[in-house]
Scaffold this active site. Structure first.
Site, mmCIF file in Angstrom:
data_model
loop_
_atom_site.group_PDB
_atom_site.id
_atom_site.type_symbol
_atom_site.label_atom_id
_atom_site.label_comp_id
_atom_site.label_asym_id
_atom_site.label_seq_id
_atom_site.Cartn_x
_atom_site.Cartn_y
_atom_site.Cartn_z
ATOM 1 N N GLU A 29 0.812 -1.216 0.000
ATOM 2 C CA GLU A 29 0.000 0.000 0.000
ATOM 3 C C GLU A 29 0.848 1.270 0.000
ATOM 4 O O GLU A 29 0.430 2.297 -0.536
ATOM 5 C CB GLU A 29 -0.947 0.008 1.202
ATOM 6 C CG GLU A 29 -2.019 -1.066 1.163
ATOM 7 C CD GLU A 29 -1.531 -2.433 1.624
ATOM 8 O OE1 GLU A 29 -0.388 -2.526 2.130
ATOM 9 O OE2 GLU A 29 -2.287 -3.410 1.490
ATOM 10 N N PHE B 80 -6.462 -0.555 5.054
ATOM 11 C CA PHE B 80 -5.207 -0.781 4.325
ATOM 12 C C PHE B 80 -4.792 0.390 3.431
ATOM 13 O O PHE B 80 -3.608 0.734 3.398
ATOM 14 C CB PHE B 80 -5.269 -2.083 3.516
ATOM 15 C CG PHE B 80 -5.732 -3.280 4.300
ATOM 16 C CD1 PHE B 80 -5.582 -3.342 5.680
ATOM 17 C CD2 PHE B 80 -6.330 -4.355 3.667
ATOM 18 C CE1 PHE B 80 -6.016 -4.444 6.411
ATOM 19 C CE2 PHE B 80 -6.768 -5.469 4.383
ATOM 20 C CZ PHE B 80 -6.617 -5.509 5.756
#
Lengths: 270, 307
Positions: B49, B74
């Site tokens: 991410e 996330f």
């Protein structure tokens, strides 16, 4: 352009700039000064009169703590007036200790927290592939910065997507904030790590202008299909004898006699 | 909401090749049509991410309109500094889409419960924050996102209130929607829990309490005028959010009312009270457990309105 003279100017400018503040990172600027001089003096297609021209090469200083070095080279090239450098670290200035693009033409991206620049460079390189741009994207990282996991995420992505328009240059001065790299988190075998992740890696003397220039001209280093990594072996504090290869001069600011002595060494140096 | 989002985005992306959808290796089966029709506008960045958000910023600075997609926390908390320093500071056209607001992934455990995201995202400068309550709001905000200056956070939810739009209605960014009119009390919610709020308002009407229901699809910028009107014109305010009450919708409404000198007669923030959701279950079950379901909304409104 005489890149040796440009590197000398970067060092003198930044010695003066950083003497006004604290936690100056002068050692980190001096170690990359020759890399910056060759990139801006010989390699990159950039134009101070058109800082946003679409086909310019992109440069991201991911080791944002050495921002003074980027401000200095841009001012020397005419992106903004040299006098502006005197405001570095001062109240109300655009020239923060860590590099910022706001108010400063020629700066693509603001950094300061480590491990951000390579991912953004990857995005720019990926975008250029999509749009058919022929420019290159350069990202200068520090060695200590490679402790950050995000750097390795970007390394994985760049190799997977064959971004051969992307060049990572590592200022491998062997010293990080508190100690030597080898006693903090060892990076060796460093070039092998990049190679095994799918990059073309080459090690050069980061103070030998001819070697730096040649390796950058050889990019992509193994022909099409791989991103390039140039690991530049450098000396922290390069150019001032008492600053060289010491942990102390990561943060120390030259004042008084130290400033005078450092300036004399830099000016005497051809 | 997810399906409406992806269907709408596909329509948009067909017309605009600068729209790119980047996923952090999530959305199994969801993107099949998008990938088939527009393979060059789809990218799986892998389970990374931080890099996803940095590269989205790099692409946005080169002129692309980028949507990043992942579950719950996330795409925002794992890479919060990339959201702040890279996307927001550079006013990059990065639209962060998180599927799984609140307890959407209730059975998967606390790691997948997004219960602080609104508070954290709305504290960042140069970002707009959205949590649609129904499918129409989802569709309309999706259409508007690429045109909004700077970075956006788009919180999607597994539940929704259906299609609550009126004929010819036009969604305005930063304007709360009055989904139900009323003068006795105001129920203000964000996200798919709007469905429960509307059901609670129906029940309250049979108790002779006529509730105004405001759907706050835009949390930042928040509609100051609608909040102060609710405080001045009705008997009190109950805010409902599938989220912590610290720094979320309720706190934001209270800040505005105090600053505007519009003190609601009664006020209560319904949501998680400084707690992790440690038990698991369906979204509906967890709303009941954490006392933000229809019954809880009805009971709290009756209590506050003195009935």
């Amino acid at each position: 352009m005489d890149t040796r003279q440009l590197a000398k100017r970067i060092r003198i400018d930044t010695l003066k700039m950083t003497s006004m503040g604290s936690t100056a990172h002068i050692g980190s600027i001096f170690s990359m000064a020759d890399l910056m001089a060759v990139l801006y003096g010989k390699i990159m297609n950039v134009d101070p009169k058109q800082p946003q021209k679409p086909d310019r090469d992109r440069f991201i200083l991911s080791k944002g703590h050495a921002g003074g070095g980027l401000y200095a080279v841009l001012a020397e090239l005419g992106f903004f007036p040299l006098e502006k450098l005197n405001t570095h670290y001062r109240d109300g200035s655009d020239l923060s200790g860590h590099v910022t693009h706001k108010g400063n033409p020629g700066i693509e991206f603001s950094t300061g927290s480590l491990g951000h620049g390579l991912s953004v460079a990857v995005g720019m390189a990926y975008a250029a592939k999509k749009t058919g741009g022929t420019h290159k994207v350069y990202c200068l990282l520090s060695d200590g910065e490679c402790d950050e996991g995000s750097v390795w995420e970007a390394i994985l992505f760049a190799a997977h997507h064959q971004l051969d328009n992307l060049v990572a240059v590592i200022d491998y001065n062997k010293i990080q904030s508190l100690d030597f790299v080898r006693t903090t988190l060892a990076l060796e075998p460093f070039a092998d790590k990049w190679s095994s992740f799918g990059w073309a890696a080459r090690e050069v003397d980061g103070h030998d202008h001819c070697a730096i220039e040649q390796s950058l001209r050889d990019v992509p280093l193994v022909g099409a299909g791989k991103p390039s990594c140039i690991i530049a072996h450098t000396i922290k504090g390069k150019g001032v004898s008492f600053m060289e290869n010491t942990v102390l001069w990561h943060y120390r600011t030259a004042k008084g006699e130290e400033f005078d002595a450092a300036l004399k060494e830099l000016e005497d140096n051809a | 909401m997810r399906d409406v989002f992806i269907k709408t985005l596909l329509e948009m992306a067909k017309e605009d090749p600068s729209i790119i959808l980047v996923t952090g290796d999530l959305g199994f089966g969801v993107f099949n049509e998008f990938r088939k029709v527009l393979p060059n506008q789809f990218l799986n960045a892998g389970v990374a991410e931080q890099n996803m958000t940095g590269l989205a910023t790099g692409m946005a600075l080169e002129g692309f309109k980028v949507f990043t997609y992942s579950i719950a926390n996330f795409p925002i908390l794992r890479c919060l500094e990339q959201v702040r320093n890279d996307a927001c500071y550079h006013q990059a056209n990065v639209n962060i889409v998180a599927i799984g607001g609140g307890f959407s992934y209730g059975s998967l455990g606390f790691s997948h419960h997004a219960t602080e995201d609104i508070a954290i995202m709305r504290s960042l400068p140069e970002i707009s924050v959205f949590a649609p309550g129904d499918l129409w709001e989802t569709q309309e905000i999706t259409r508007l996102l690429p045109g909004i200056k700077g970075t956006c956070y788009f919180r999607l939810d597994k539940s929704d209130a259906g299609w609550t739009n009126r004929d010819g209605e036009k969604l305005e960014i930063g304007k709360a929607r009055e989904v139900r009119t009323g003068q006795d009390f105001t129920l203000i919610s964000t996200g798919g829990i709007l469905g429960d709020v509307l059901r609670a308002a129906e029940r309250l009407s049979s108790e002779k309490i006529n509730c105004r229901v405001l759907s706050v699809h835009t949390l930042k910028p928040l509609d100051r005028a609608a909040m102060t009107r609710a405080a001045r014109e009705t008997g009190g305010i109950l805010t409902i959010e599938e989220h912590t009450i610290s720094g979320g919708l309720g706190g934001a409404v209270a800040e505005i009312c105090l600053e505007e000198g519009a003190l609601p007669r009664r006020f209560y923030r319904m949501g998680l009270r400084d707690a992790f959701s440690t038990i698991v279950g369906s979204q509906e079950y967890l709303r009941t457990q954490y006392q933000m379901d229809v019954t809880a909304i009805v009971a709290k409104t009756l209590e506050l309105s003195g009935s």
